[in-house]
Structure formats: structure tokens, C-alpha cells
Design an enzyme around this catalytic site. Sequence first.
Site, PDB file in Angstrom:
ATOM      1  N   ASP A  98      -6.073-109.655 110.938  1.00 33.33           N
ATOM      2  CA  ASP A  98      -6.973-108.969 111.870  1.00 33.33           C
ATOM      3  C   ASP A  98      -7.585-109.927 112.895  1.00 33.33           C
ATOM      4  OD1 ASP A  98      -8.691-110.416 110.255  1.00 33.33           O
ATOM      5  OD2 ASP A  98      -9.861-108.693 109.594  1.00 33.33           O
TER       6      ASP A  98
ATOM      7  N   HIS B  28      -8.130-124.654  96.707  1.00 32.08           N
ATOM      8  CA  HIS B  28      -8.394-123.346  97.311  1.00 32.08           C
ATOM      9  C   HIS B  28      -9.188-123.568  98.594  1.00 32.08           C
ATOM     10  CE1 HIS B  28      -9.474-119.138  97.695  1.00 32.08           C
ATOM     11  NE2 HIS B  28     -10.739-119.495  97.806  1.00 32.08           N
TER      12      HIS B  28
ATOM     13  N   HIS C  23      -8.783-117.490 102.590  1.00 34.76           N
ATOM     14  CA  HIS C  23      -7.766-116.443 102.693  1.00 34.76           C
ATOM     15  C   HIS C  23      -7.351-116.274 104.149  1.00 34.76           C
ATOM     16  CE1 HIS C  23      -9.639-115.527  98.814  1.00 34.76           C
ATOM     17  NE2 HIS C  23      -8.454-115.052  98.489  1.00 34.76           N
TER      18      HIS C  23
ATOM     19  N   CYS D 192      -9.716-117.432 107.177  1.00 35.98           N
ATOM     20  CA  CYS D 192     -11.122-117.403 106.784  1.00 35.98           C
ATOM     21  C   CYS D 192     -11.298-118.479 105.697  1.00 35.98           C
ATOM     22  CB  CYS D 192     -11.460-116.006 106.272  1.00 35.98           C
ATOM     23  SG  CYS D 192     -13.189-115.790 105.881  1.00 35.98           S
TER      24      CYS D 192
ATOM     25  N   ARG E 215      -6.389-114.446 110.988  1.00 36.59           N
ATOM     26  CA  ARG E 215      -7.739-114.978 110.766  1.00 36.59           C
ATOM     27  C   ARG E 215      -7.711-115.777 109.474  1.00 36.59           C
ATOM     28  NH1 ARG E 215     -12.213-112.599 107.767  1.00 36.59           N
ATOM     29  NH2 ARG E 215     -11.030-110.654 107.772  1.00 36.59           N
TER      30      ARG E 215
ATOM     31  N   CYS F  81     -17.509-113.053 110.421  1.00 37.21           N
ATOM     32  CA  CYS F  81     -17.446-112.899 108.960  1.00 37.21           C
ATOM     33  C   CYS F  81     -18.382-113.848 108.207  1.00 37.21           C
ATOM     34  CB  CYS F  81     -16.008-113.058 108.464  1.00 37.21           C
ATOM     35  SG  CYS F  81     -15.361-114.738 108.548  1.00 37.21           S
TER      36      CYS F  81
END
Length: 140
Positions: free
Chosen positions: A103, A96, A99, A113, A111, A59
Amino acid sequence: MNDDLKKRLSPIQYEVTQRNGTEPPFQNEYWNNKQEGIYVDIISGEPLFSSIDKYDSGCGWPSFTKPLGDDLIVEKADVSHFMIRTEVRSKKSDSHLGHVFNDGPPPTNLRYCINSASLNFIAKEKLVEEGYGEYLELFK
């Protein structure tokens, strides 16, 4: 505190951690980092993820199967950008991070990310020196 963070962080670090921003994929510091060590919250220094749980998800951001502990992060519903996602925030600093998606690979199928801009990496060889010696045991 906001002014202090603006002085201490780079513009992208501030945008990501304080304004829920996202850095570009494949153009961030840790997406392809293969070193052993831990990833800590750039604001608080709280240990969040380990290279043991990092994998190449394709990703373009650092991806992990799990955090170092469930009590270190907070998950919140995120309905921005016309999507329904689960945001991941640092519990201690409320920054933050990124996310989490379902998957990922077994055993968690998750995951995480995570934006590099929300993290500092502490290499295994520097854990004791940087005050994270208790995490050295992970790499034995």
C-alpha cells in the site's frame, strides 16, 4: 551469541530483533527522522535503507519504498496475530526488521514498515567517518 546480544542491545532492541517484537508506533527513535543518511542493521551494521526512500506513511514507524538492495533482506510469510503479512528480516543477521505491505507510493507501491529498534541511523555527514563512505554518492 544470544548472551552477547542481550548485553549489547536495549530490551526493546532485543525483543524486536530476536523475538519478532514490535515497538510502539509514534514512540520510537526514527519514525519522524527527517535527516539525510542511511539506516543500518543494528546487529551487523549492514546498510539496509536510505532516507531518500523514506516517507511519512502515517503508521508511526519508519517507512521506506525499497531497501538499498534486494539481496540485503529476506521476506517470509507471517501468519501471527490472526493476519497474513510479509515479514522482513535482515539477510546477514537474520534479525526481525518489520513487515512489507503493498500500500505504498509509486514507483514500487511498497511500504517497508520497519522498527526503529532494529536500526541505527548514520547521518550523511558521518558516512565517511563511520565507514559507509560509498553511500555518500546517493546524496549528490
